[in-house]
Design an enzyme around this catalytic site. Structure first.
Site, mmCIF file in Angstrom:
data_model
loop_
_atom_site.group_PDB
_atom_site.id
_atom_site.type_symbol
_atom_site.label_atom_id
_atom_site.label_comp_id
_atom_site.label_asym_id
_atom_site.label_seq_id
_atom_site.Cartn_x
_atom_site.Cartn_y
_atom_site.Cartn_z
ATOM 1 N N ASP A 8 0.856 -1.188 0.000
ATOM 2 C CA ASP A 8 0.000 0.000 0.000
ATOM 3 C C ASP A 8 0.893 1.240 0.000
ATOM 4 O OD1 ASP A 8 -2.169 1.669 0.150
ATOM 5 O OD2 ASP A 8 -2.641 1.242 2.241
ATOM 6 N N ASP A 103 -2.876 2.479 -6.073
ATOM 7 C CA ASP A 103 -1.832 2.538 -5.056
ATOM 8 C C ASP A 103 -1.746 1.329 -4.135
ATOM 9 O OD1 ASP A 103 -4.239 3.071 -3.806
ATOM 10 O OD2 ASP A 103 -3.423 4.599 -2.477
ATOM 11 N N GLU A 104 -2.429 0.234 -4.454
ATOM 12 C CA GLU A 104 -2.293 -0.950 -3.609
ATOM 13 C C GLU A 104 -2.565 -2.219 -4.399
ATOM 14 O OE1 GLU A 104 -5.192 -1.723 -0.507
ATOM 15 O OE2 GLU A 104 -6.497 -0.166 -1.319
#
EC number: 2.7.7.7
Length: 364
Positions: A8, A103-104
């Site tokens: 993350d 983003d993860e």
């Protein structure tokens, strides 16, 4: 036994802005619309979070909490390009990569390209590669399933690395406040607390049938993760049926300007996910949940699929205003019927093709 890593990125949008613009570094910054534009916070730097600023917060409230707050306009094409760099790094280690957003992602490294037996060693290497390539930090969680890895990645942000061993899972889950469980939002957490469920230990004491009775099919998931169990595989080819985002608000929203500003933040996240997933859809659905748990949805279906380039926020605002107008609500009524949650979902998805220039509404 699986070896799962959840990666993350730390305050992703805000961190990209601080990387690219040195004058922002070390200062409270948010990505999103400005107060005079009735904007909302899409992302907040860690410096801004010290003032209690968070995503989906109306920009005017964020500025009240921090008068020196810096506002940066979102640059989704830049965030998408950085995300692709990060995704490429993941694939150096394993083909089993399941992105959740820009983003993860989950990575299954049980079998990996390096033949490395330690998932912690791999997570550390991935974090180092991300930093050397993008000058950004990421936090990683390592465990035997997706739920535990996800929970672990949030334990020591920013730039954290947390391992949860199988023998640690029971104690870890038992100590978690119910609000910290992945998949349990603000409203569900309130309902659980009303039922006497405040921690993972409390949740574990409940029978599966009891949880299903109170929470529907998702009760099966709650029961399993309360035991630290999650058999979902990392799926690199997951086909989405819908894509969306939602935000819960505390305090509740009682002002129309705040509602439309918050809706802008939700729409921005949907647009970002559409770009990341390279898809479009035919049906846009608005969800409004009130503080008394009453929930309404409004949908609009289009003949031609709509995507990231479409005026999604405009249509969402139209649906919201149409709903409020139909109830003949006055400003005083807004205060009497505070909004707890707003969400947008695009369904009937298809891969992105050539843009369609005509978008006709079938129904509202």
């Amino acid at each position: 036994m699986r070896k799962i890593i959840h990666v993350d990125m730390d305050a992703f949008y805000a961190s990209v802005e601080q990387r690219d613009f040195p004058q922002y570094r070390g200062k409270p910054l948010v990505v999103g619309g400005r107060p005079e534009q009735r904007g909302a916070v899409a992302a907040a730097s860690y410096e801004a979070r010290q003032y209690g600023i968070h995503s989906a917060m109306p920009a005017r409230i964020a500025q009240q909490r921090c008068p020196d707050l810096i506002f940066a306009r979102p640059r989704f094409e830049v965030y998408k390009a950085v995300s692709q760099q990060i995704r490429s790094i993941f694939h150096h280690y394993t083909d089993l990569v399941e992105p959740l957003s820009l983003d993860e992602a989950y990575l299954d490294v049980t079998t990996n390209a390096l033949g490395e037996p330690s998932a912690v060693v791999l997570a550390r290497a991935i974090k180092a590669d991300i930093h050397s390539t993008t000058q950004l930090t990421a936090s990683a969680g390592v465990s035997v399933n997706k739920f535990l890895a996800k929970m672990a990645s949030g334990q020591n942000k920013p730039d954290g690395l947390t391992l949860i061993l199988p023998e640690q899972a029971e104690a870890f889950v038992a100590a978690l406040p119910i609000e910290k469980f992945h998949g349990i939002g603000y409203v569900t957490a309130r309902k659980m607390r009303a039922l006497g469920i405040a921690t993972g230990a409390d949740l574990r004491q409940r029978a599966e049938a009891d949880l299903v009775q109170h929470f529907g099919k998702v009760g099966h998931f709650y029961y399993r993760v309360a035991q630290g169990q999650d058999d979902r595989p990392v799926n690199p080819n997951r086909i989405r049926k819908s894509l969306g985002a939602e935000r819960s608000f505390s305090p509740n929203l009682t002002d129309l300007a705040d509602m439309t500003a918050a809706l802008g933040s939700v729409a921005a996240e949907v647009i970002s996910r559409l770009q990341e997933q390279r898809c479009r859809g035919h049906t846009l659905t608005l969800k409004v949940k009130y503080a008394n748990y009453r929930q309404i949805t409004r949908s609009r279906t289009f003949v031609a699929a709509i995507g990231a380039e479409s005026p999604i926020l405009l249509w969402a605002e139209e649906m919201l205003l149409a709903h409020l107008d139909a109830q003949r609500l006055t400003p005083e009524d807004y205060r009497n019927q505070p909004v707890r949650l707003l969400g947008l979902t695009l369904s009937n998805l298809e891969p992105t093709g050539e843009p369609d220039h005509v978008q006709l509404s079938l129904e509202v």
